[in-house]
Design a protein around this motif. Structure first.
Motif, mmCIF file in Angstrom:
data_model
loop_
_atom_site.group_PDB
_atom_site.id
_atom_site.type_symbol
_atom_site.label_atom_id
_atom_site.label_comp_id
_atom_site.label_asym_id
_atom_site.label_seq_id
_atom_site.Cartn_x
_atom_site.Cartn_y
_atom_site.Cartn_z
ATOM 1 N N LEU A 61 0.832 -1.205 0.000
ATOM 2 C CA LEU A 61 0.000 0.000 0.000
ATOM 3 C C LEU A 61 0.866 1.254 0.000
ATOM 4 O O LEU A 61 0.584 2.224 -0.718
ATOM 5 N N GLY A 62 1.946 1.213 0.753
ATOM 6 C CA GLY A 62 2.862 2.345 0.768
ATOM 7 C C GLY A 62 3.514 2.586 -0.582
ATOM 8 O O GLY A 62 3.693 3.741 -1.005
ATOM 9 N N LEU A 63 3.860 1.507 -1.289
ATOM 10 C CA LEU A 63 4.445 1.650 -2.624
ATOM 11 C C LEU A 63 3.448 2.268 -3.600
ATOM 12 O O LEU A 63 3.815 3.127 -4.425
ATOM 13 N N ILE A 64 2.204 1.831 -3.523
ATOM 14 C CA ILE A 64 1.173 2.384 -4.413
ATOM 15 C C ILE A 64 0.997 3.871 -4.154
ATOM 16 O O ILE A 64 0.905 4.684 -5.091
ATOM 17 N N GLU A 65 0.956 4.242 -2.895
ATOM 18 C CA GLU A 65 0.790 5.663 -2.548
ATOM 19 C C GLU A 65 1.991 6.481 -2.991
ATOM 20 O O GLU A 65 1.852 7.643 -3.372
ATOM 21 N N GLN A 66 3.170 5.866 -2.982
ATOM 22 C CA GLN A 66 4.379 6.580 -3.384
ATOM 23 C C GLN A 66 4.506 6.719 -4.896
ATOM 24 O O GLN A 66 4.806 7.810 -5.403
ATOM 25 N N TYR A 67 4.268 5.621 -5.619
ATOM 26 C CA TYR A 67 4.529 5.617 -7.063
ATOM 27 C C TYR A 67 3.289 5.822 -7.926
ATOM 28 O O TYR A 67 3.408 6.293 -9.063
ATOM 29 N N LEU A 68 2.104 5.451 -7.417
ATOM 30 C CA LEU A 68 0.898 5.466 -8.251
ATOM 31 C C LEU A 68 -0.268 6.154 -7.549
ATOM 32 O O LEU A 68 -1.386 5.636 -7.520
ATOM 33 N N PRO A 69 -0.054 7.329 -6.979
ATOM 34 C CA PRO A 69 -1.145 7.988 -6.249
ATOM 35 C C PRO A 69 -2.320 8.317 -7.172
ATOM 36 O O PRO A 69 -2.133 8.798 -8.288
ATOM 37 N N GLY A 70 -3.521 8.019 -6.697
ATOM 38 C CA GLY A 70 -4.721 8.329 -7.477
ATOM 39 C C GLY A 70 -5.036 7.351 -8.588
ATOM 40 O O GLY A 70 -6.039 7.525 -9.285
ATOM 41 N N SER A 71 -4.228 6.329 -8.763
ATOM 42 C CA SER A 71 -4.469 5.353 -9.834
ATOM 43 C C SER A 71 -5.499 4.310 -9.379
ATOM 44 O O SER A 71 -5.644 4.049 -8.184
ATOM 45 N N PRO A 72 -6.207 3.687 -10.328
ATOM 46 C CA PRO A 72 -7.199 2.662 -9.978
ATOM 47 C C PRO A 72 -6.529 1.327 -9.655
ATOM 48 O O PRO A 72 -6.647 0.341 -10.386
ATOM 49 N N VAL A 73 -5.787 1.317 -8.558
ATOM 50 C CA VAL A 73 -5.055 0.128 -8.112
ATOM 51 C C VAL A 73 -5.554 -0.236 -6.722
ATOM 52 O O VAL A 73 -5.602 0.618 -5.828
ATOM 53 N N TYR A 74 -5.916 -1.497 -6.540
ATOM 54 C CA TYR A 74 -6.529 -1.939 -5.289
ATOM 55 C C TYR A 74 -5.824 -3.181 -4.775
ATOM 56 O O TYR A 74 -5.237 -3.943 -5.543
ATOM 57 N N LEU A 75 -5.897 -3.387 -3.451
ATOM 58 C CA LEU A 75 -5.229 -4.509 -2.814
ATOM 59 C C LEU A 75 -6.229 -5.443 -2.149
ATOM 60 O O LEU A 75 -7.214 -4.987 -1.559
#
Length: 232
Positions: A61-75
């Protein structure tokens, strides 16, 4: 909808080091981020859902927030097997508004960061004719069959052999129908989605894969991956 289901539920420690291989840095970015980006940039992909080992949920989740903020990516939490992880992704997707049985899922290894736009497009197009398809490339080496691992029993005709890659592509509804119909023993013996469908009589269509669509498993694969990036 078209959903990329990224399978990252394993521990993946064969690379060595403290982190699973999907989190290793590859030319400035974690491998899993490069894989997700390959799908996000395709114009037909609506969302990416990652099935992650529970121990690494917050880290991812931290990586997504760092590299892909606002993208339609879910865990979602991964399961005890590859197919169970995909089932968790499917169930999560079905719980979201707008998801239907006819939606298309491209299941893909988190450690195959070089999936091409062409391969994604061809896999989606195959859903017009087939219930399931997989990326595959013709085998170029001679292959031996050996029961004891010491001597060769036979040498199959390599012109009939293919090496399976991902993505493996199917529709939400057909996966749910197939998976729910299988016994626990059948689910355990199936190593991938194509194996699940085969148990219910479906033929798997082969979509031409890419030689660069490599799976990062051992340290020398990282060297090859860096060479692929440098060649672009």
């Amino acid at each position: 909808m078209i959903i990329a289901a990224i399978v990252a539920g394993g521990s993946g420690m064969r690379m060595g080091g403290e982190l699973p291989k999907q989190f290793l840095e590859l030319c400035g970015k974690p491998v899993i981020i490069r894989t997700v980006e390959s799908f996000l940039k395709h114009p037909l992909v609506d969302a990416v859902v990652i099935g992650i080992h529970p121990d690494y949920y917050d880290y991812t989740l931290g990586l997504i927030e760092q590299y892909l903020p606002g993208s339609p990516v879910y865990l979602v939490n991964g399961g005890s097997s590859r197919n169970e992880t995909i089932e968790n992704i499917i169930n999560y997707s079905l719980s979201e508004p707008g998801c239907t049985d006819s939606d298309i899922v491209l299941s893909h290894d988190a450690v195959r960061p070089f999936v091409s736009d062409r391969l994604i497009s061809d896999s989606i197009a195959a859903m017009e004719k087939y219930a399931i398809c997989t990326a595959a490339i013709p085998e170029v080496d001679t292959v031996a069959v050996s029961a004891d691992g010491l001597t060769a029993d036979s040498f199959p005709d390599r012109s009939t052999l293919f090496r399976i890659q991902t993505p493996q592509t199917f529709r939400v509804g057909s996966f749910s129908q197939v998976y729910s119909s299988l016994s626990p023993e059948e689910k355990q013996q199936a190593t991938d989605v194509c194996s699940l469908y085969r148990l219910r009589g479906y033929k798997t269509a082969l979509v031409r894969g890419d030689d660069t669509n490599i799976k990062l498993t051992y340290p020398y694969d990282m060297t090859a991956a860096k060479a692929i990036i440098d060649s672009v």
